[in-house]
Scaffold this active site. Sequence first.
Site, PDB file in Angstrom:
ATOM      1  N   LYS A 204       8.403  -3.918  -3.252  1.00 14.92           N
ATOM      2  CA  LYS A 204       7.313  -3.765  -4.194  1.00 14.92           C
ATOM      3  C   LYS A 204       7.455  -2.781  -5.076  1.00 14.92           C
ATOM      4  CE  LYS A 204       2.407  -4.441  -3.018  1.00 14.92           C
ATOM      5  NZ  LYS A 204       1.030  -4.119  -2.413  1.00 14.92           N
TER       6      LYS A 204
HETATM    7  O1  G3P Z   1      -2.109  -3.231  -1.485  1.00  8.97           O
HETATM    8  C1  G3P Z   1      -2.646  -3.565  -2.964  1.00  8.97           C
HETATM    9  C2  G3P Z   1      -4.098  -3.809  -2.928  1.00  8.97           C
HETATM   10  O2  G3P Z   1      -4.451  -4.782  -2.110  1.00  8.97           O
HETATM   11  C3  G3P Z   1      -4.818  -2.438  -2.862  1.00  8.97           C
HETATM   12  O3  G3P Z   1      -6.361  -2.730  -2.799  1.00  8.97           O
HETATM   13  O4  G3P Z   1      -8.567  -1.965  -2.084  1.00  8.97           O
HETATM   14  O5  G3P Z   1      -6.727  -0.201  -2.717  1.00  8.97           O
HETATM   15  O6  G3P Z   1      -7.767  -1.607  -4.415  1.00  8.97           O
HETATM   16  P1  G3P Z   1      -7.252  -1.478  -2.916  1.00  8.97           P
END
Ligand code: G3P
Length: 220
Positions: free
Chosen positions: A83
């Site tokens: 990633k």
């Molecule tokens: O891990 C990537 C993404 O899904 C993170 O989501 O909830 O931290 O905005 P969030």
Amino acid sequence: MKFFLDTANLDELKKGASWGIVDGVTTNPSLIAKEGKPIAEQIRAICDIVDGDISAEVVATEAQAMIREGRELARIHKNVVVKCPLTRDGIKATSALSKDGLRVNVTLCFSAGQALIAAKAGAYIISPFVGRLDDIGWTGMELIRSIMTIYKNYGFKTQVLAASLRSPTHVIDAGLAGAHIGTLPFKVLDMLFNHPLTDKGLEQFLKDYAKVFQETPVAG
Ligand code: G3P
């Protein structure tokens, strides 16, 4: 639609995997830090639980360092997807790693223009963050729809992974938008099962059945 779990927590992953509906996992530096173990150890443990694409994010910010780190992460397990953040250095690293045959999930995508760049760099997956756009009053799902249209127009093979999903509605809307993958926090995947009429219906079935047959039916 592939379901990925957005967590590095092994208990959540074991529970989700037991349902037979989890196709992969995404992690990020915050999720890895939450578990407190070195990334290689945590990712190896995750690969032993879920047999699918496992995203592991570099923390370097300069292209050459990202490339080195990405190659190291890819050596952990055949299912590891590297990633990289959608920065100029991240895209440089994505181009180099993709040319080497490594799969890259380009993350922290917040615009269709960024997604176009990632596809041109050979990204295996693009991760547009829906919830974080909603959090600032934008319509995050619009981004998924725009990316799907652009990728279809030009035949890009990059998979669209709807990320930063906060609710079952987000998952449904990502499905309606045609996203290839949705990555869900465990609690959202768990919530997806729930409907009061399912519970009510099952309760009534069992009550009616028990009125006639006292014992629990034995198959056969
Ligand atoms: O891990 C990537 C993404 O899904 C993170 O989501 O909830 O931290 O905005 P969030």
